[in-house]
Each structure stands twice: as structure tokens, then as C-alpha cells.
Design a protein around this motif. Structure first.
Motif, PDB file in Angstrom:
ATOM      1  N   THR A 113       5.356 -20.847  -3.731  1.00 24.35           N
ATOM      2  CA  THR A 113       4.775 -19.619  -3.186  1.00 24.35           C
ATOM      3  C   THR A 113       3.283 -19.537  -3.484  1.00 24.35           C
ATOM      4  N   ALA A 114       2.911 -19.906  -4.705  1.00 25.69           N
ATOM      5  CA  ALA A 114       1.491 -19.880  -5.089  1.00 25.69           C
ATOM      6  C   ALA A 114       0.676 -20.845  -4.234  1.00 25.69           C
ATOM      7  N   MET A 115       1.251 -22.031  -3.962  1.00 23.21           N
ATOM      8  CA  MET A 115       0.543 -23.017  -3.140  1.00 23.21           C
ATOM      9  C   MET A 115       0.413 -22.516  -1.694  1.00 23.21           C
ATOM     10  N   ARG A 116       1.466 -21.884  -1.176  1.00 20.18           N
ATOM     11  CA  ARG A 116       1.395 -21.308   0.171  1.00 20.18           C
ATOM     12  C   ARG A 116       0.305 -20.237   0.238  1.00 20.18           C
ATOM     13  N   ASN A 117       0.228 -19.430  -0.794  1.00 22.88           N
ATOM     14  CA  ASN A 117      -0.776 -18.370  -0.823  1.00 22.88           C
ATOM     15  C   ASN A 117      -2.188 -18.940  -0.894  1.00 22.88           C
ATOM     16  N   TYR A 118      -2.349 -20.045  -1.623  1.00 18.66           N
ATOM     17  CA  TYR A 118      -3.670 -20.675  -1.693  1.00 18.66           C
ATOM     18  C   TYR A 118      -4.089 -21.144  -0.299  1.00 18.66           C
ATOM     19  N   VAL A 119      -3.149 -21.758   0.427  1.00 13.50           N
ATOM     20  CA  VAL A 119      -3.447 -22.204   1.790  1.00 13.50           C
ATOM     21  C   VAL A 119      -3.777 -21.002   2.682  1.00 13.50           C
ATOM     22  N   GLY A 120      -2.991 -19.933   2.550  1.00 10.35           N
ATOM     23  CA  GLY A 120      -3.204 -18.754   3.377  1.00 10.35           C
ATOM     24  C   GLY A 120      -4.550 -18.092   3.146  1.00 10.35           C
ATOM     25  N   HIS A 121      -5.037 -18.153   1.910  1.00 10.10           N
ATOM     26  CA  HIS A 121      -6.319 -17.523   1.570  1.00 10.10           C
ATOM     27  C   HIS A 121      -7.454 -18.545   1.471  1.00 10.10           C
ATOM     28  N   PHE A 122      -7.211 -19.763   1.971  1.00  5.11           N
ATOM     29  CA  PHE A 122      -8.196 -20.831   1.781  1.00  5.11           C
ATOM     30  C   PHE A 122      -9.582 -20.506   2.345  1.00  5.11           C
ATOM     31  N   PRO A 123      -9.685 -19.868   3.517  1.00  3.10           N
ATOM     32  CA  PRO A 123     -11.039 -19.549   4.009  1.00  3.10           C
ATOM     33  C   PRO A 123     -11.872 -18.761   2.992  1.00  3.10           C
ATOM     34  N   VAL A 149      -0.385 -28.512  -0.442  1.00  2.00           N
ATOM     35  CA  VAL A 149      -1.610 -27.825  -0.016  1.00  2.00           C
ATOM     36  C   VAL A 149      -2.427 -28.742   0.888  1.00  2.00           C
ATOM     37  N   ALA A 150      -2.592 -29.998   0.462  1.00  2.00           N
ATOM     38  CA  ALA A 150      -3.391 -30.952   1.235  1.00  2.00           C
ATOM     39  C   ALA A 150      -2.830 -31.138   2.638  1.00  2.00           C
ATOM     40  N   ASN A 151      -1.521 -31.349   2.740  1.00  2.00           N
ATOM     41  CA  ASN A 151      -0.905 -31.556   4.054  1.00  2.00           C
ATOM     42  C   ASN A 151      -1.029 -30.325   4.941  1.00  2.00           C
ATOM     43  N   ALA A 152      -0.830 -29.148   4.357  1.00  2.00           N
ATOM     44  CA  ALA A 152      -0.917 -27.911   5.137  1.00  2.00           C
ATOM     45  C   ALA A 152      -2.330 -27.690   5.677  1.00  2.00           C
ATOM     46  N   LEU A 153      -3.342 -27.996   4.862  1.00  2.00           N
ATOM     47  CA  LEU A 153      -4.723 -27.822   5.310  1.00  2.00           C
ATOM     48  C   LEU A 153      -5.108 -28.874   6.343  1.00  2.00           C
ATOM     49  N   ILE A 154      -4.645 -30.101   6.162  1.00  2.00           N
ATOM     50  CA  ILE A 154      -4.907 -31.141   7.163  1.00  2.00           C
ATOM     51  C   ILE A 154      -4.288 -30.745   8.499  1.00  2.00           C
ATOM     52  N   LYS A 156      -4.213 -27.958   9.667  1.00  2.00           N
ATOM     53  CA  LYS A 156      -5.133 -26.980  10.256  1.00  2.00           C
ATOM     54  C   LYS A 156      -6.467 -27.606  10.641  1.00  2.00           C
ATOM     55  N   GLY A 157      -6.590 -28.925  10.425  1.00  2.00           N
ATOM     56  CA  GLY A 157      -7.830 -29.610  10.771  1.00  2.00           C
ATOM     57  C   GLY A 157      -8.870 -29.622   9.676  1.00  2.00           C
ATOM     58  N   VAL A 158      -8.456 -29.338   8.435  1.00  2.00           N
ATOM     59  CA  VAL A 158      -9.375 -29.331   7.297  1.00  2.00           C
ATOM     60  C   VAL A 158      -9.368 -30.715   6.630  1.00  2.00           C
ATOM     61  N   PRO A 159     -10.518 -31.378   6.500  1.00  2.00           N
ATOM     62  CA  PRO A 159     -10.558 -32.695   5.859  1.00  2.00           C
ATOM     63  C   PRO A 159     -10.255 -32.597   4.354  1.00  2.00           C
ATOM     64  N   VAL A 160      -9.268 -33.372   3.901  1.00  2.00           N
ATOM     65  CA  VAL A 160      -8.851 -33.372   2.496  1.00  2.00           C
ATOM     66  C   VAL A 160      -8.689 -34.815   2.033  1.00  2.00           C
TER      67      VAL A 160
END
Length: 282
Positions: A113-123, A149-154, A156-160
Motif C-alpha cells: 500500500t505504501a509503495m502504491r501511494n508513493y507511485v500515486g503521489h510521485f508527481p 514502484v519502478a515498474n509502475a512508473l515505467i 506511466k512513461g517515467v524513466p527509471v
């Protein structure tokens, strides 16, 4: 070239691309209409101030929708190609590419849940350069959580980039005069995930390179996720001055999250052994 000539050029180009199909008809206004969506395939354009009007072909609504869908499909295909390339470059080990939220066994749901929240608030975290420090015993799922987190951001098109301190330091060791250029090149990754802080060999050279990597992200204001088997007390109060400046930099930007639970690595191995025994009939 006068306006009439320009309109003639537009009209001839449109007429070449827009066909009159069976079922099309002329409306009460004299314009050609699509027989499917019943919207105009012609429009009227004023030529000049004299009030002269020219009729030119235009896309009806169903053709407009078709063109838009084709463009959207092209954009999506291009985006998916970019994401695939990002994932290939971002993970040194192929198995990490499937360490996702969808494949999470939810043994440690609070961390998930914490990792999902980090992705959700990443901007927002990106604006402040805030990352995470995942600490805890070996095998509790720290690396898996970071890769989620890395896979979820990728996606979304975020380079990780997911790597580890040993790999980074070994690379730098072989570069000599080009070390800073390599460190600077890491800034093209919006998020840098570095595994196993503390696993690198202890030497002044190693400490200097680790500090340079961490400090470059700090200066650039770019977030990191760092994982470590070290305890939080050892991180906050290290006995070695060389480690202290590294850990202080990390704690300034990375929020510490303790990852507890059973040894997932051992549990996975045990399940694999049990499966093999069943298959072999032992």
C-alpha cells in the motif's frame, strides 16, 4: 497568390482525399452529406469581402472519428514501444520486470500500500526530490517493493533505472577519467533505485564513489529509492565518518520505511523445493 487560388488548392487537395460514397446525399442546404453519420462532407468558405462563397470538401464526423482513432492508436503503439525500451534498459535482471503490483503475493500488504501511494503521489515527490529508504532484514521483500514502484512508473512513461551500489561502483572503478560523466548520465533517469546499500566493499575509494552518486541526485533534486539490510540505528548513527556523510545525504531526501516480515526468499525456495519433490515423486 490571391485567396481564391489558395482556396482552390485546399479544395482540390480535400477532394482528392475525401471520397463520395454510396449513400451520400445532398442536403436541403445544397451540401453533400455522409450517408452513415449524416453530417456534412462539404463546407462553405467566404472567398473575399465581395460575399463570394466556395464549397470545399471536408471530413464528416465518422471520418473525423476514424482519423482520430488512427492517430490515437499510433500514439499508443509508440508509447508502448518506448515503455518496452525503458523497461529493458531500466532493469539489469529480467525477472525484475515482472515484480509488479499485479504479481504481489500481498504477504506484506502495508508495504504494498505504501509503495502504491508513493507511485500515486510521485508527481509531488518529484518536485521535492523525495525518495524512500527501505531497510530491514534480508529476504523481506525490499527489492521487490522497490521494483513494484519502478515498474509502475515505467508503465506511466517515467524513466527509471534499477541497479545496486556494487554494480555502480564496479562500473566507476573501470572508467578512471570518465567517472563524473557517467554519474552525470544517471540524471536522465527520473527515479534511480539503488539496491543493497552497505554491501559494497569498505574503502575510501568506494565511499567516495557512493557519496558522489548520492550527492549528484541530491544536487539535481532527483529522487532515489535505496534499499539496505542495515538497521536504522546504524544508518542514523554510523561509526564511520565516511559512511556518515553518505547516510546523512540519503536521509535528507529518502523517507525511511522499515520492511519487516518473514524471509520471503526462504519461503519461495521452500515452495520450489516442495513442488520439485511432488513432481519427482519423492
Amino acid at each position: 497568390m490571391d485567396i481564391s487560388s489558395v482556396i482552390d488548392g485546399i479544395a482540390s487537395g480535400a477532394a482528392a482525399n475525401i471520397k463520395v460514397n454510396e449513400g451520400d446525399y445532398t442536403g436541403k442546404d445544397g451540401l453533400l452529406y455522409c450517408g452513415k453519420c449524416h453530417t456534412p462532407k462539404q463546407t462553405e468558405i467566404g472567398v473575399d469581402g465581395s460575399g463570394s462563397i466556395r464549397r470545399v470538401m471536408c471530413l464528416c464526423q465518422c471520418e473525423t472519428d476514424k482519423v482520430r482513432k488512427e492517430k490515437d492508436a499510433q500514439k499508443q503503439a509508440e508509447f508502448e514501444r518506448r515503455v518496452k525500451a525503458m523497461r529493458s534498459e531500466g532493469f539489469p535482471e529480467k525477472q525484475m520486470r515482472v515484480w509488479t503490483f499485479a504479481n504481489d503475493d500481498m504477504q506484506n500488504s502495508s508495504i504494498t500500500t505504501a509503495m502504491r501511494n508513493y507511485v500515486g503521489h510521485f508527481p509531488g515527490f518529484l518536485k521535492t526530490g523525495k525518495g524512500l529508504l527501505l531497510y530491514g532484514p534480508t529476504g523481506t521483500g525490499k527489492t521487490y517493493a522497490a521494483c513494484e514502484v519502478a515498474n509502475a512508473l515505467i508503465d506511466k512513461g517515467v524513466p527509471v533505472l534499477v541497479t545496486d551500489f556494487v554494480r555502480l561502483v564496479n562500473t566507476l572503478q573501470g572508467l578512471s577519467g570518465e567517472r563524473q560523466a557517467y554519474i552525470d548520465s544517471l540524471s536522465r533517469f527520473t527515479l534511480l533505485v539503488i539496491d543493497d546499500l552497505g554491501a559494497e566493499r569498505k574503502s575510501e575509494f568506494m565511499q567516495e564513489q557512493v557519496y558522489n552518486i548520492v550527492n549528484s541526485r541530491y544536487i539535481a533534486g532527483l529522487p532515489m529509492i535505496v534499499t539496505t539490510n542495515l538497521g536504522i540505528k546504524e544508518i542514523k548513527q554510523p561509526s564511520d565518518i565516511g559512511n556518515k556523510r553518505i547516510y546523512d545525504r540519503i536521509l535528507e531526501r529518502c523517507f525511511p520505511v522499515e520492511v519487516n516480515g518473514g524471509d520471503r526468499r526462504r519461503n519461495t525456495i521452500r515452495r520450489d523445493y516442495d513442488s520439485m519433490e511432488n513432481l519427482l515423486g519423492l
